[in-house]
Write an enzyme that holds these catalytic residues in place. Structure first.
Site, PDB file in Angstrom:
ATOM      1  N   ASP A  82       0.848  -1.198   0.000  1.00  0.00           N
ATOM      2  CA  ASP A  82       0.000   0.000   0.000  1.00  0.00           C
ATOM      3  C   ASP A  82       0.889   1.254   0.000  1.00  0.00           C
ATOM      4  O   ASP A  82       1.893   1.302   0.725  1.00  0.00           O
ATOM      5  CB  ASP A  82      -0.853  -0.069   1.283  1.00  0.00           C
ATOM      6  CG  ASP A  82      -1.956   0.959   1.327  1.00  0.00           C
ATOM      7  OD1 ASP A  82      -2.434   1.375   0.269  1.00  0.00           O
ATOM      8  OD2 ASP A  82      -2.348   1.327   2.456  1.00  0.00           O
ATOM      9  N   GLY A 181      -7.572   7.594   8.070  1.00  0.00           N
ATOM     10  CA  GLY A 181      -7.662   7.842   9.511  1.00  0.00           C
ATOM     11  C   GLY A 181      -9.084   8.212   9.908  1.00  0.00           C
ATOM     12  O   GLY A 181     -10.025   8.069   9.129  1.00  0.00           O
ATOM     13  N   GLY A 209      -9.228   5.069   2.607  1.00  0.00           N
ATOM     14  CA  GLY A 209      -9.869   5.752   3.743  1.00  0.00           C
ATOM     15  C   GLY A 209     -11.168   5.096   4.170  1.00  0.00           C
ATOM     16  O   GLY A 209     -12.163   5.769   4.434  1.00  0.00           O
ATOM     17  N   ASN A 230     -10.087  -0.116   1.046  1.00  0.00           N
ATOM     18  CA  ASN A 230      -8.966  -0.179   1.993  1.00  0.00           C
ATOM     19  C   ASN A 230      -9.383   0.159   3.423  1.00  0.00           C
ATOM     20  O   ASN A 230     -10.020   1.193   3.652  1.00  0.00           O
ATOM     21  CB  ASN A 230      -7.899   0.840   1.593  1.00  0.00           C
ATOM     22  CG  ASN A 230      -7.154   0.467   0.339  1.00  0.00           C
ATOM     23  OD1 ASN A 230      -7.446  -0.524  -0.295  1.00  0.00           O
ATOM     24  ND2 ASN A 230      -6.173   1.276  -0.008  1.00  0.00           N
ATOM     25  N   VAL A 231      -8.968  -0.691   4.346  1.00  0.00           N
ATOM     26  CA  VAL A 231      -9.236  -0.425   5.772  1.00  0.00           C
ATOM     27  C   VAL A 231      -7.945  -0.616   6.556  1.00  0.00           C
ATOM     28  O   VAL A 231      -7.318  -1.668   6.491  1.00  0.00           O
ATOM     29  CB  VAL A 231     -10.304  -1.397   6.339  1.00  0.00           C
ATOM     30  CG1 VAL A 231     -10.584  -1.074   7.808  1.00  0.00           C
ATOM     31  CG2 VAL A 231     -11.589  -1.350   5.530  1.00  0.00           C
TER      32      VAL A 231
HETATM   33  P1  13P Z   1      -8.109   4.092   6.836  1.00  0.00           P
HETATM   34  O1  13P Z   1      -6.915   4.148   7.735  1.00  0.00           O
HETATM   35  O2  13P Z   1      -8.949   5.322   6.893  1.00  0.00           O
HETATM   36  O3  13P Z   1      -8.906   2.859   7.051  1.00  0.00           O
HETATM   37  O4  13P Z   1      -7.554   4.065   5.334  1.00  0.00           O
HETATM   38  C1  13P Z   1      -6.903   2.925   4.880  1.00  0.00           C
HETATM   39  C2  13P Z   1      -6.264   3.170   3.570  1.00  0.00           C
HETATM   40  O5  13P Z   1      -6.826   3.786   2.686  1.00  0.00           O
HETATM   41  C3  13P Z   1      -4.951   2.579   3.351  1.00  0.00           C
HETATM   42  O6  13P Z   1      -4.416   2.968   2.138  1.00  0.00           O
END
Ligand code: 13P
Length: 285
Positions: A82, A181, A209, A230-231
């Site tokens: 990532d 975040g 996000g 994505n989490v």
């Molecule tokens: P979050 O931390 O908001 O879940 O976002 C994860 C993300 O997009 C990793 O690339």
């Protein structure tokens, strides 16, 4: 099952209009939790690492840890880097067994973003590794990258198409108002833009996000064409809170295995909720 190609996994998700959870792991326990949740729901899943986690363990150890767990799994699992910003790290991941990498050159001018992304695509092709690129700017904090929600820049469908054509990427992170975040202010999502980009381009789309978006919003993003979701922050929150809760209610026990088991149980349950919400249940084989 051996690790699978992220490209084919996401193509299937795009064609069949469901979305695959891409979960940021931080250690062996979180890898196990992702695979266990995916197996419980018979769903494909993407295990992804931030550059910070990669630096902590080193590329060979991450690949080995994920292989140990994924090779015994009954569902397709892919390993993804990532937000890769360092070309040396990207190259090492490509050559060492990652199934896909994200080159995040989105803070550069558009032409430079294309050039850097293209360079990574060229190398990745030789190893059958797929590549995620990003245009626009996703707000929030991911490793050392800090962007305020006001400074986020939305992707346009025209830019997305040009970027896809010029770089040869396999999947695209488009900025539609989500932020990494916890949300400091109410997110101003542009779901119609995601839908328009989906119609104009051919590659699977990635939503960054994921933490803090309510269920209805997540469902709308999937309906609009998101294929990878994505989490990260939510995983860290559940992990820390579950350990803390267990320790606080068992102050004299000093059994670290029980602390970790309690944390894993909470993580698996939270990850399963995401998998179901994203429509991935039953898509594992
Ligand atoms: P979050 O931390 O908001 O879940 O976002 C994860 C993300 O997009 C990793 O690339």
């Amino acid at each position: 099952m051996p690790l699978v190609n992220t490209r084919s996994m996401l193509r299937q998700a795009r064609d069949q209009r469901f979305c695959i959870g891409a979960f940021n792991i931080v250690d062996f326990l979180t890898i196990e939790a992702v695979v266990e949740a995916a197996e419980h729901r018979n769903a494909p899943a993407i295990i992804q690492t931030s550059s910070g986690t990669l630096k902590r363990f080193g590329v060979p150890k991450i690949v080995e840890m994920v292989r140990i767990v994924a090779e015994n799994s009954k569902v397709p699992i892919a390993l993804h880097l990532d937000h890769g910003t360092d070309l040396n790290i990207l190259s090492e991941a490509i050559r060492s067994g990652f199934n896909s990498v994200m080159i995040d050159a989105s803070s550069n001018p558009f032409e430079e973003n294309i050039r850097l992304t293209r360079q990574v695509v060229e190398e990745a092709k030789q190893y059958d590794v797929s590549v995620e690129g990003e245009i626009g700017i996703v707000a929030g904090v991911e490793d050392e990258i800090v962007i305020s929600q006001n400074a986020a820049i939305y992707t346009t469908p025209e830019e997305a198409l040009l970027f896809e054509e010029k770089t040869g990427i396999d999947f695209l992170a488009a900025a539609i108002g989500t932020a990494h975040g916890f949300y400091k202010v109410e997110p101003r999502l542009n779901i119609q833009t995601l839908r328009d980009i989906h119609q104009k381009t051919t590659c699977p789309l990635v939503v960054h996000g994921g933490t803090g978006l309510d269920d209805e919003t997540v469902k709308s993003l999937v309906e609009a064409g998101a294929s990878k979701f994505n989490v990260s922050t939510r995983i860290k929150q559940v992990y820390i809170d579950a350990m803390n809760d267990y320790i606080q209610s068992h102050r004299q026990e000093y059994n670290i295995l029980k602390v970790l088991a309690a944390a894993k149980k909470e993580l698996v349950s939270m990850l399963e909720e995401y998998i179901v919400l994203l429509g991935g249940e039953g898509q594992g084989c």
